[in-house]
Design an enzyme around this catalytic site. Sequence first.
Site, short mmCIF file in Angstrom:
data_model
loop_
_atom_site.label_atom_id
_atom_site.label_comp_id
_atom_site.label_asym_id
_atom_site.label_seq_id
_atom_site.Cartn_x
_atom_site.Cartn_y
_atom_site.Cartn_z
N LEU A 1 1.48 -0.27 50.91
CA LEU A 1 1.49 1.17 50.70
C LEU A 1 2.92 1.57 50.38
CD1 LEU A 1 -0.67 2.72 53.59
CD2 LEU A 1 -1.13 2.86 51.15
N ASP A 2 3.09 2.45 49.42
CA ASP A 2 4.43 2.95 49.10
C ASP A 2 5.03 3.64 50.32
OD1 ASP A 2 4.28 2.05 46.51
OD2 ASP A 2 3.68 3.98 45.67
N PRO A 3 6.38 3.68 50.42
CA PRO A 3 7.01 4.40 51.54
C PRO A 3 6.55 5.85 51.66
CG PRO A 3 8.63 3.04 50.45
CD PRO A 3 7.37 2.95 49.61
N LEU A 4 6.25 6.51 50.54
CA LEU A 4 5.82 7.91 50.58
C LEU A 4 4.34 8.07 50.93
CD1 LEU A 4 7.74 9.51 47.57
CD2 LEU A 4 8.33 9.51 49.99
N ALA A 5 3.63 6.96 51.12
CA ALA A 5 2.22 7.02 51.50
C ALA A 5 2.06 6.78 53.00
CB ALA A 5 1.42 5.97 50.72
#
Length: 311
Positions: free
Chosen positions: A50-54
Amino acid sequence: MPVNHTRRRPRRAVHGIVLLDKPLGLSSNKALQVVRGIFGAAKAGHTGSLDPLATGLLPICLGEATKIAGLLLGSHKAYEAECQLGVVTNTDDGEGEIIVRHAVPSLDDAAFREHLDAFVGRIAQVPPAYSALKRDGVPMYVRARRGEAVELDAREVEIHRIDPLHREDDRLRLYVECGSGTYIRSLARDLGERIGCGAHLSGLRRTWVDPFRQPHMWTLDALREKAEQGQQALDACLLPLDAGLEHLPRLDLDASQGTAMGHGQAVHLASVGPGLYRAYAADGRLLALAEMGQNGALQVKRGFNLPQIAE
């Protein structure tokens, strides 16, 4: 030079799956290392970044469960995504620089539904330039940050379902079910292009991943609290390894069959059709992910070295 007397806690053999609620701003690999440290696990792996912003569901496999992490990577999964219409960024999400702004057209529900339906099914999708995909061993986001021109080929992905959750002005919330390899950032970008105003992904939460469709997720703080209560309380947060294989039929072997399979040997079984199975020893332990061939021989695909179950 001062001596560092801090001792690293010894690692232990712990096996199972943690359904982590990944926090905002933390990479999947960093979250993995934090969970591994909380459990003191000797081995750990996650089942798709998962992306850091997710935020949201990140299944983390410990010990022998790491052997099935690859099986979960291609799973059907679901997200709640927030898109900002009318604003295009160089990363296709809110972390990037704004490239251009456009006015957002007025759309009725039928026209909007038509735009969404264009992305349902097997579609060609170009990954974001700022992605972890590699070329010649170098991640694309590294090349993009260097200012290099990044051109990626379209890949076929599958989107099973898209439903609008809320739409107001330039903000749009969507529910998306998709298969492996789908970039929700690319979906937001492409939807904005189709509407004619551009868009970027402004928020993302993964709500489930097969086979964990109604997950009880644990935050890092909750896991730390359990760790303070003791190892038994912490380990109660783990799902057993076979929770990740529940979609496969079960085969219970007798003692001699279990011994053979435990040594990696094929077992011949009558009236069992071809396909993948989870094979169990006579004491109830999961022995292997096994495949039955056309010749009636059950072969080990992944063998598991789990502790014997006490009587």
